[in-house]
Design a protein around this motif. Sequence first.
Motif, PDB file in Angstrom:
ATOM      1  N   ALA A 190       0.843  -1.201   0.000  1.00  0.00           N
ATOM      2  CA  ALA A 190       0.000   0.000   0.000  1.00  0.00           C
ATOM      3  C   ALA A 190       0.867   1.236   0.000  1.00  0.00           C
ATOM      4  O   ALA A 190       2.034   1.214   0.426  1.00  0.00           O
ATOM      5  CB  ALA A 190      -0.931   0.004   1.211  1.00  0.00           C
ATOM      6  N   VAL A 191       0.298   2.335  -0.462  1.00  0.00           N
ATOM      7  CA  VAL A 191       0.952   3.638  -0.414  1.00  0.00           C
ATOM      8  C   VAL A 191      -0.137   4.699  -0.327  1.00  0.00           C
ATOM      9  O   VAL A 191      -1.197   4.567  -0.939  1.00  0.00           O
ATOM     10  CB  VAL A 191       1.856   3.865  -1.654  1.00  0.00           C
ATOM     11  CG1 VAL A 191       1.051   3.837  -2.942  1.00  0.00           C
ATOM     12  CG2 VAL A 191       2.608   5.180  -1.535  1.00  0.00           C
ATOM     13  N   PHE A 192       0.110   5.737   0.469  1.00  0.00           N
ATOM     14  CA  PHE A 192      -0.844   6.837   0.626  1.00  0.00           C
ATOM     15  C   PHE A 192      -0.286   8.072  -0.065  1.00  0.00           C
ATOM     16  O   PHE A 192       0.904   8.392   0.067  1.00  0.00           O
ATOM     17  CB  PHE A 192      -1.101   7.119   2.108  1.00  0.00           C
ATOM     18  CG  PHE A 192      -1.929   6.065   2.780  1.00  0.00           C
ATOM     19  CD1 PHE A 192      -3.295   6.214   2.910  1.00  0.00           C
ATOM     20  CD2 PHE A 192      -1.335   4.905   3.270  1.00  0.00           C
ATOM     21  CE1 PHE A 192      -4.059   5.241   3.518  1.00  0.00           C
ATOM     22  CE2 PHE A 192      -2.084   3.923   3.876  1.00  0.00           C
ATOM     23  CZ  PHE A 192      -3.460   4.091   4.001  1.00  0.00           C
ATOM     24  N   THR A 193      -1.156   8.766  -0.805  1.00  0.00           N
ATOM     25  CA  THR A 193      -0.744   9.960  -1.529  1.00  0.00           C
ATOM     26  C   THR A 193      -1.792  11.056  -1.342  1.00  0.00           C
ATOM     27  O   THR A 193      -2.873  10.812  -0.801  1.00  0.00           O
ATOM     28  CB  THR A 193      -0.602   9.678  -3.036  1.00  0.00           C
ATOM     29  OG1 THR A 193      -1.905   9.381  -3.582  1.00  0.00           O
ATOM     30  CG2 THR A 193       0.331   8.513  -3.300  1.00  0.00           C
ATOM     31  N   ALA A 194      -1.472  12.259  -1.823  1.00  0.00           N
ATOM     32  CA  ALA A 194      -2.455  13.337  -1.865  1.00  0.00           C
ATOM     33  C   ALA A 194      -3.574  12.978  -2.846  1.00  0.00           C
ATOM     34  O   ALA A 194      -3.401  12.101  -3.713  1.00  0.00           O
ATOM     35  CB  ALA A 194      -1.787  14.642  -2.275  1.00  0.00           C
ATOM     36  N   GLY A 195      -4.706  13.654  -2.727  1.00  0.00           N
ATOM     37  CA  GLY A 195      -5.892  13.275  -3.478  1.00  0.00           C
ATOM     38  C   GLY A 195      -5.787  13.437  -4.979  1.00  0.00           C
ATOM     39  O   GLY A 195      -6.510  12.773  -5.728  1.00  0.00           O
ATOM     40  N   HIS A 196      -4.888  14.309  -5.474  1.00  0.00           N
ATOM     41  CA  HIS A 196      -4.833  14.564  -6.906  1.00  0.00           C
ATOM     42  C   HIS A 196      -3.917  13.592  -7.655  1.00  0.00           C
ATOM     43  O   HIS A 196      -3.871  13.615  -8.894  1.00  0.00           O
ATOM     44  CB  HIS A 196      -4.327  15.996  -7.157  1.00  0.00           C
ATOM     45  CG  HIS A 196      -2.869  16.170  -6.845  1.00  0.00           C
ATOM     46  ND1 HIS A 196      -2.399  16.332  -5.557  1.00  0.00           N
ATOM     47  CD2 HIS A 196      -1.764  16.181  -7.649  1.00  0.00           C
ATOM     48  CE1 HIS A 196      -1.083  16.455  -5.588  1.00  0.00           C
ATOM     49  NE2 HIS A 196      -0.669  16.364  -6.840  1.00  0.00           N
ATOM     50  N   ILE A 197      -3.197  12.744  -6.957  1.00  0.00           N
ATOM     51  CA  ILE A 197      -2.210  11.862  -7.586  1.00  0.00           C
ATOM     52  C   ILE A 197      -2.900  10.819  -8.465  1.00  0.00           C
ATOM     53  O   ILE A 197      -3.911  10.227  -8.086  1.00  0.00           O
ATOM     54  CB  ILE A 197      -1.343  11.169  -6.525  1.00  0.00           C
ATOM     55  CG1 ILE A 197      -0.569  12.219  -5.715  1.00  0.00           C
ATOM     56  CG2 ILE A 197      -0.385  10.185  -7.160  1.00  0.00           C
ATOM     57  CD1 ILE A 197       0.381  13.060  -6.530  1.00  0.00           C
ATOM     58  N   ASN A 198      -2.324  10.577  -9.644  1.00  0.00           N
ATOM     59  CA  ASN A 198      -2.877   9.624 -10.605  1.00  0.00           C
ATOM     60  C   ASN A 198      -2.846   8.202 -10.063  1.00  0.00           C
ATOM     61  O   ASN A 198      -1.860   7.778  -9.464  1.00  0.00           O
ATOM     62  CB  ASN A 198      -2.084   9.719 -11.911  1.00  0.00           C
ATOM     63  CG  ASN A 198      -2.510   8.676 -12.930  1.00  0.00           C
ATOM     64  OD1 ASN A 198      -1.887   7.630 -13.037  1.00  0.00           O
ATOM     65  ND2 ASN A 198      -3.562   8.977 -13.677  1.00  0.00           N
ATOM     66  N   ASP A 199      -3.928   7.450 -10.300  1.00  0.00           N
ATOM     67  CA  ASP A 199      -4.014   6.075  -9.804  1.00  0.00           C
ATOM     68  C   ASP A 199      -3.017   5.149 -10.497  1.00  0.00           C
ATOM     69  O   ASP A 199      -2.300   4.376  -9.854  1.00  0.00           O
ATOM     70  CB  ASP A 199      -5.433   5.521 -10.003  1.00  0.00           C
ATOM     71  CG  ASP A 199      -6.478   6.273  -9.205  1.00  0.00           C
ATOM     72  OD1 ASP A 199      -6.084   7.128  -8.385  1.00  0.00           O
ATOM     73  OD2 ASP A 199      -7.670   6.017  -9.404  1.00  0.00           O
ATOM     74  N   GLY A 200      -3.010   5.198 -11.833  1.00  0.00           N
ATOM     75  CA  GLY A 200      -2.224   4.233 -12.597  1.00  0.00           C
ATOM     76  C   GLY A 200      -0.742   4.291 -12.325  1.00  0.00           C
ATOM     77  O   GLY A 200      -0.043   3.279 -12.411  1.00  0.00           O
ATOM     78  N   GLY A 201      -0.213   5.459 -11.981  1.00  0.00           N
ATOM     79  CA  GLY A 201       1.216   5.602 -11.763  1.00  0.00           C
ATOM     80  C   GLY A 201       1.750   4.890 -10.541  1.00  0.00           C
ATOM     81  O   GLY A 201       2.970   4.756 -10.382  1.00  0.00           O
ATOM     82  N   GLN A 202       0.865   4.391  -9.665  1.00  0.00           N
ATOM     83  CA  GLN A 202       1.307   3.726  -8.438  1.00  0.00           C
ATOM     84  C   GLN A 202       1.523   2.223  -8.616  1.00  0.00           C
ATOM     85  O   GLN A 202       2.044   1.559  -7.723  1.00  0.00           O
ATOM     86  CB  GLN A 202       0.274   3.947  -7.316  1.00  0.00           C
ATOM     87  CG  GLN A 202      -0.067   5.407  -7.072  1.00  0.00           C
ATOM     88  CD  GLN A 202       1.153   6.244  -6.799  1.00  0.00           C
ATOM     89  OE1 GLN A 202       2.003   5.881  -5.984  1.00  0.00           O
ATOM     90  NE2 GLN A 202       1.256   7.379  -7.484  1.00  0.00           N
ATOM     91  N   LEU A 203       1.119   1.672  -9.763  1.00  0.00           N
ATOM     92  CA  LEU A 203       1.225   0.216  -9.960  1.00  0.00           C
ATOM     93  C   LEU A 203       2.660  -0.298  -9.846  1.00  0.00           C
ATOM     94  O   LEU A 203       2.903  -1.271  -9.110  1.00  0.00           O
ATOM     95  CB  LEU A 203       0.591  -0.167 -11.303  1.00  0.00           C
ATOM     96  CG  LEU A 203       0.518  -1.668 -11.620  1.00  0.00           C
ATOM     97  CD1 LEU A 203      -0.734  -1.977 -12.455  1.00  0.00           C
ATOM     98  CD2 LEU A 203       1.741  -2.164 -12.390  1.00  0.00           C
TER      99      LEU A 203
END
Length: 496
Positions: free
Chosen positions: A283-296
């Motif tokens: 898991a990773v937590f980010t700010a609300g505007h961060i793109n979903d796909g880039g976390q894969l």
Amino acid sequence: MLYQYTQTQLSLFEGIYYVVVPKDHLLRQMLELCDFSKIYDELKDKYCPDNGAGAISPVLLFKYLILKAMYHLSDVDVVERSKYDMSFKMFLGYRPEDEVIHPSTLSKFRTQRLKDVNILDLLLNESVNIAKANGIIKDEVDTIIDSMHIGARHNQKTPEMIIAELARNVRRSVYNSGDAEKWKKRFPAKADKKGLDALIQYCYQLIDIIKNDESLKFQAKVHENLNLLAEVLAEAEQPETEEHTYLTPMDPDASIGYKSAYNPFYGYKDHYLLTLNRIIIAAVFTAGHINDGGQLPLLVKKAQNNGLSIHSVIGDMAYASKQNLEFTDAEGIKLVGKLNPVISAAMLNQERDGFTYNKDARRFICPRGRMSEKGTESASKNNDSRRRSYRFDASGCVGCPLDGKCHKPGTKSRVYTVVIPSELNQKQQAFQESDEFKELMNHRYKIEAKNSELKYRYGLNKAESTRLIAMSLQGATAMFVANMKRIMTLIAQKEK
């Protein structure tokens, strides 16, 4: 000074635990499964080893945080309950007669001792190792990926929204003092939607009218609201370099994201990988505007670092990007996500507008049956795919019922262009049609259920504190508890 943490010391009343806390109690099972000494090893460098008074064990304090997440309690409530709940005392390592900590200790522990500590990965890795040791997770796993929206502790409001709300409070308190109709006629026209400068001017007019009225001189509530409005107005007129109390966002790490085109939220996102038997492995937590796909890629690497081999990743359309297709192809991972409809439509272009491709001649046939010249290729602007253009001689289109429809009237030629998707896109399109893709996609619903569980059972619908580090800590304890409950359920099912 920090001493090594030890579990329950000898006590004449220790037998109470074995009477009132049954063997199948959740906290008792968790004590048997989890090795909390890793918390001590992770945090011991945050304390002075040989100087000062003895510190409260970080393991004890961290167990308090786990109880907070498990039972959704405040600092005050979790400490209060640990005074009399024997299951809590047993889990924390107290003797039945021991005194408990002061609630403020938990706040200091979170803010002073947990800085720069990757508690999220530590706890998830511990739960994954427990699952592997008990045969719940195999070394190679199929996974589901998704992100979850988490509201910030404070809603973000623009200066206009804050000042307009304070002005409404002033007007409401005046109306409640009596003769509301008279005051509505005396007040100037509202300026809520006319910009900040016009709104400030309106508020000053409002203040002057109320201050000059003798009938409101002794109305305490009116003057309280009026003074607050005046203080915020003074702040709004200060240069941006001045420190603001009311007009700055309350959570500097949170940001605005969108659940849909017309449904924004202010807060964070939780991106995570879930196994098909619903264990969170990264898991990773980010700010609300961060793109979903880039976390894969990051999530996959975290899972691999914990000794897991990822066979497939099931996600929605946001994850089927060029970068993720290249990453999963290089890693030998199957990406179970549908391509963007624009890409899929480009592959079926000739079926949409009536032009068909003759594979033997390697040329296109127009709807009337005329063949094009040989096609020429060119690269698209983003280099993600190539385009092939086929030229038709417009002189042969005279008298055709489609003349002027499939090309501009008066032109000497008609160029028909199709997009040639990249090899990765073609490979993914073929995989989308396979039975394996459809079977794996049927598991996608499981992560939606996990989102609901994390939000409404473990409190991850809203942040309890400000800053991203606090959000990560809250999420880490919630996910660890969710994993442990799931693991114990699966172990009980195996034993039946």
